[in-house]
Design a protein around this motif. Structure first.
Motif, PDB file in Angstrom:
ATOM      1  N   SER A 114       0.809  -1.208   0.000  1.00  0.00           N
ATOM      2  CA  SER A 114       0.000   0.000   0.000  1.00  0.00           C
ATOM      3  C   SER A 114       0.849   1.267   0.000  1.00  0.00           C
ATOM      4  CB  SER A 114      -0.962   0.009   1.192  1.00  0.00           C
ATOM      5  OG  SER A 114      -0.247   0.103   2.402  1.00  0.00           O
ATOM      6  N   THR A 115       1.973   1.249   0.668  1.00  0.00           N
ATOM      7  CA  THR A 115       2.821   2.434   0.700  1.00  0.00           C
ATOM      8  C   THR A 115       3.334   2.755  -0.699  1.00  0.00           C
ATOM      9  OG1 THR A 115       3.426   1.902   2.960  1.00  0.00           O
ATOM     10  CG2 THR A 115       4.793   3.506   1.840  1.00  0.00           C
ATOM     11  N   TYR A 116       3.707   1.741  -1.436  1.00  0.00           N
ATOM     12  CA  TYR A 116       4.095   1.941  -2.836  1.00  0.00           C
ATOM     13  C   TYR A 116       2.915   2.522  -3.609  1.00  0.00           C
ATOM     14  CZ  TYR A 116       5.484   1.021  -7.649  1.00  0.00           C
ATOM     15  OH  TYR A 116       5.786   1.170  -8.970  1.00  0.00           O
ATOM     16  N   ALA A 117       1.752   1.920  -3.453  1.00  0.00           N
ATOM     17  CA  ALA A 117       0.571   2.311  -4.228  1.00  0.00           C
ATOM     18  C   ALA A 117       0.142   3.749  -3.963  1.00  0.00           C
ATOM     19  CB  ALA A 117      -0.589   1.358  -3.942  1.00  0.00           C
ATOM     20  N   ILE A 118       0.347   4.229  -2.734  1.00  0.00           N
ATOM     21  CA  ILE A 118      -0.072   5.597  -2.438  1.00  0.00           C
ATOM     22  C   ILE A 118       1.017   6.626  -2.716  1.00  0.00           C
ATOM     23  CG2 ILE A 118      -1.798   4.913  -0.733  1.00  0.00           C
ATOM     24  CD1 ILE A 118       0.184   5.822   1.463  1.00  0.00           C
ATOM     25  N   SER A 119       2.200   6.157  -3.103  1.00  0.00           N
ATOM     26  CA  SER A 119       3.281   7.113  -3.323  1.00  0.00           C
ATOM     27  C   SER A 119       3.819   7.111  -4.746  1.00  0.00           C
ATOM     28  CB  SER A 119       4.418   6.874  -2.332  1.00  0.00           C
ATOM     29  OG  SER A 119       4.963   5.579  -2.480  1.00  0.00           O
ATOM     30  N   VAL A 120       4.428   6.051  -5.160  1.00  0.00           N
ATOM     31  CA  VAL A 120       5.170   6.060  -6.423  1.00  0.00           C
ATOM     32  C   VAL A 120       4.293   6.404  -7.632  1.00  0.00           C
ATOM     33  CG1 VAL A 120       6.632   4.705  -7.985  1.00  0.00           C
ATOM     34  CG2 VAL A 120       7.004   4.596  -5.504  1.00  0.00           C
ATOM     35  N   PRO A 121       3.111   5.814  -7.810  1.00  0.00           N
ATOM     36  CA  PRO A 121       2.300   6.211  -8.966  1.00  0.00           C
ATOM     37  C   PRO A 121       1.934   7.703  -8.959  1.00  0.00           C
ATOM     38  CG  PRO A 121       1.536   4.118  -8.107  1.00  0.00           C
ATOM     39  CD  PRO A 121       2.526   4.657  -7.106  1.00  0.00           C
ATOM     40  N   ALA A 122       1.614   8.251  -7.799  1.00  0.00           N
ATOM     41  CA  ALA A 122       1.287   9.683  -7.709  1.00  0.00           C
ATOM     42  C   ALA A 122       2.501  10.541  -8.042  1.00  0.00           C
ATOM     43  CB  ALA A 122       0.762  10.012  -6.316  1.00  0.00           C
ATOM     44  N   LEU A 123       3.659  10.138  -7.556  1.00  0.00           N
ATOM     45  CA  LEU A 123       4.880  10.892  -7.839  1.00  0.00           C
ATOM     46  C   LEU A 123       5.230  10.832  -9.324  1.00  0.00           C
ATOM     47  CD1 LEU A 123       6.941   9.763  -4.729  1.00  0.00           C
ATOM     48  CD2 LEU A 123       5.837  11.992  -5.068  1.00  0.00           C
ATOM     49  N   LEU A 124       5.092   9.661  -9.927  1.00  0.00           N
ATOM     50  CA  LEU A 124       5.365   9.536 -11.362  1.00  0.00           C
ATOM     51  C   LEU A 124       4.419  10.406 -12.184  1.00  0.00           C
ATOM     52  CD1 LEU A 124       6.082   5.705 -11.622  1.00  0.00           C
ATOM     53  CD2 LEU A 124       7.705   7.572 -12.041  1.00  0.00           C
ATOM     54  N   ARG A 125       3.170  10.418 -11.803  1.00  0.00           N
ATOM     55  CA  ARG A 125       2.179  11.247 -12.499  1.00  0.00           C
ATOM     56  C   ARG A 125       2.544  12.721 -12.371  1.00  0.00           C
ATOM     57  NH1 ARG A 125      -2.678  13.657 -12.328  1.00  0.00           N
ATOM     58  NH2 ARG A 125      -4.200  13.022 -13.878  1.00  0.00           N
ATOM     59  N   GLY A 126       2.885  13.148 -11.159  1.00  0.00           N
ATOM     60  CA  GLY A 126       3.273  14.537 -10.941  1.00  0.00           C
ATOM     61  C   GLY A 126       4.526  14.924 -11.699  1.00  0.00           C
TER      62      GLY A 126
ATOM     63  N   LYS B 128       1.353  12.602   5.245  1.00  0.00           N
ATOM     64  CA  LYS B 128       1.435  13.861   5.991  1.00  0.00           C
ATOM     65  C   LYS B 128       2.594  14.756   5.566  1.00  0.00           C
ATOM     66  CE  LYS B 128      -0.794  12.063  10.116  1.00  0.00           C
ATOM     67  NZ  LYS B 128      -0.638  11.763  11.548  1.00  0.00           N
ATOM     68  N   PHE B 129       3.599  14.186   4.901  1.00  0.00           N
ATOM     69  CA  PHE B 129       4.747  15.006   4.504  1.00  0.00           C
ATOM     70  C   PHE B 129       5.038  14.941   3.000  1.00  0.00           C
ATOM     71  CE2 PHE B 129       9.205  15.772   3.587  1.00  0.00           C
ATOM     72  CZ  PHE B 129       9.323  17.066   4.071  1.00  0.00           C
ATOM     73  N   VAL B 130       5.287  13.747   2.482  1.00  0.00           N
ATOM     74  CA  VAL B 130       5.749  13.623   1.094  1.00  0.00           C
ATOM     75  C   VAL B 130       4.759  14.224   0.106  1.00  0.00           C
ATOM     76  CG1 VAL B 130       6.296  12.005  -0.776  1.00  0.00           C
ATOM     77  CG2 VAL B 130       7.246  11.644   1.504  1.00  0.00           C
ATOM     78  N   LEU B 131       3.529  13.747   0.126  1.00  0.00           N
ATOM     79  CA  LEU B 131       2.567  14.231  -0.870  1.00  0.00           C
ATOM     80  C   LEU B 131       2.260  15.717  -0.705  1.00  0.00           C
ATOM     81  CD1 LEU B 131       0.254  11.110  -1.228  1.00  0.00           C
ATOM     82  CD2 LEU B 131       2.075  11.882  -2.776  1.00  0.00           C
ATOM     83  N   PRO B 132       2.015  16.222   0.517  1.00  0.00           N
ATOM     84  CA  PRO B 132       1.807  17.671   0.625  1.00  0.00           C
ATOM     85  C   PRO B 132       3.025  18.478   0.163  1.00  0.00           C
ATOM     86  CG  PRO B 132       1.007  16.584   2.602  1.00  0.00           C
ATOM     87  CD  PRO B 132       1.734  15.535   1.800  1.00  0.00           C
ATOM     88  N   ASN B 133       4.222  18.056   0.523  1.00  0.00           N
ATOM     89  CA  ASN B 133       5.441  18.758   0.118  1.00  0.00           C
ATOM     90  C   ASN B 133       5.615  18.707  -1.404  1.00  0.00           C
ATOM     91  OD1 ASN B 133       7.988  20.112   0.807  1.00  0.00           O
ATOM     92  ND2 ASN B 133       8.931  18.229   0.060  1.00  0.00           N
ATOM     93  N   PHE B 134       5.434  17.539  -1.970  1.00  0.00           N
ATOM     94  CA  PHE B 134       5.560  17.357  -3.418  1.00  0.00           C
ATOM     95  C   PHE B 134       4.594  18.281  -4.159  1.00  0.00           C
ATOM     96  CE2 PHE B 134       4.257  15.045  -7.297  1.00  0.00           C
ATOM     97  CZ  PHE B 134       5.481  14.858  -7.907  1.00  0.00           C
ATOM     98  N   TYR B 135       3.320  18.248  -3.775  1.00  0.00           N
ATOM     99  CA  TYR B 135       2.315  19.058  -4.472  1.00  0.00           C
ATOM    100  C   TYR B 135       2.499  20.548  -4.199  1.00  0.00           C
ATOM    101  CZ  TYR B 135       0.102  14.807  -6.050  1.00  0.00           C
ATOM    102  OH  TYR B 135      -0.149  13.610  -6.665  1.00  0.00           O
ATOM    103  N   PHE B 136       3.036  20.921  -3.047  1.00  0.00           N
ATOM    104  CA  PHE B 136       3.369  22.328  -2.801  1.00  0.00           C
ATOM    105  C   PHE B 136       4.345  22.818  -3.862  1.00  0.00           C
ATOM    106  CE2 PHE B 136       6.451  25.381  -1.230  1.00  0.00           C
ATOM    107  CZ  PHE B 136       5.641  26.437  -0.844  1.00  0.00           C
TER     108      PHE B 136
END
Length: 169
Positions: free
Chosen positions: A4-16, A135-143
């Motif tokens: 799940s950690t992969y699923a909620i992170s890497v695909p979103a980061l690749l898309r971004g 709480k950190f990676v996705l908010p920071n990335f999208y910021f």
């Protein structure tokens, strides 16, 4: 679910990262069309105390790579912050994408409960892998993605909400 950690992170980061690559393309086309030095956009900022466009792209890359380094046993590639052109920024994004794609989902099998300690500036905290992502990676990335887009828009590049959201297919 073990991945799940992969699923909620890497695909979103690749898309971004793909969206950021598109933003860089639009910035380069705008620069050419308007006969503006690319340096103007690469070095543009929203405020004096904020990173320039190039710095936003570098932080987007760093945030993406750090996920792998902090949650798996894989060492992320080091990339000095030396990009000064659109081509160099695109190359950094491409290297980051290649690195993320090279990591197998199984590397994240224990990541959700792994402890991650963050310590910089006033921020000092320890989070589980899943909390680190949400709480950190996705908010920071999208910021940084949002700030990069806003820098371009502020400087006249025709980018909007649909550019930020990207393709949905």
């Amino acid at each position: 679910m073990s991945n799940s950690t992969y699923a909620i992170s890497v695909p979103a980061l690749l898309r971004g990262l793909s969206i950021v690559s598109s933003l860089i393309e639009k910035a380069e086309a705008f620069s050419t069309e308007k006969k503006i030095s690319p340096d103007v956009l690469v070095n543009a900022r929203l405020a004096p105390d904020m990173l320039p466009f190039s710095g936003q792209v570098q932080r987007i890359s760093d945030t993406s790579k750090a996920v792998i380094g902090r949650l798996t046993s894989i060492e992320p590639p080091k990339m000095p912050d030396e990009e000064k052109t659109f081509a160099e920024l695109q190359e950094r994004i491409a290297k980051t994408v290649d690195f993320l794609k090279s990591v197998d989902e199984s590397a994240f099998d224990e990541a959700s409960s792994k402890e991650v300690t963050l310590s910089f500036g006033k921020l000092k905290t320890t989070l589980t892998g899943d909390d680190y992502i949400t709480k950190f990676v996705l908010p920071n990335f999208y910021f940084h993605v949002t700030t990069a887009q806003n820098i371009l828009r502020h400087n006249g590049v025709s980018v909007g909400k649909l550019d930020y959201i990207g393709p949905l297919a």
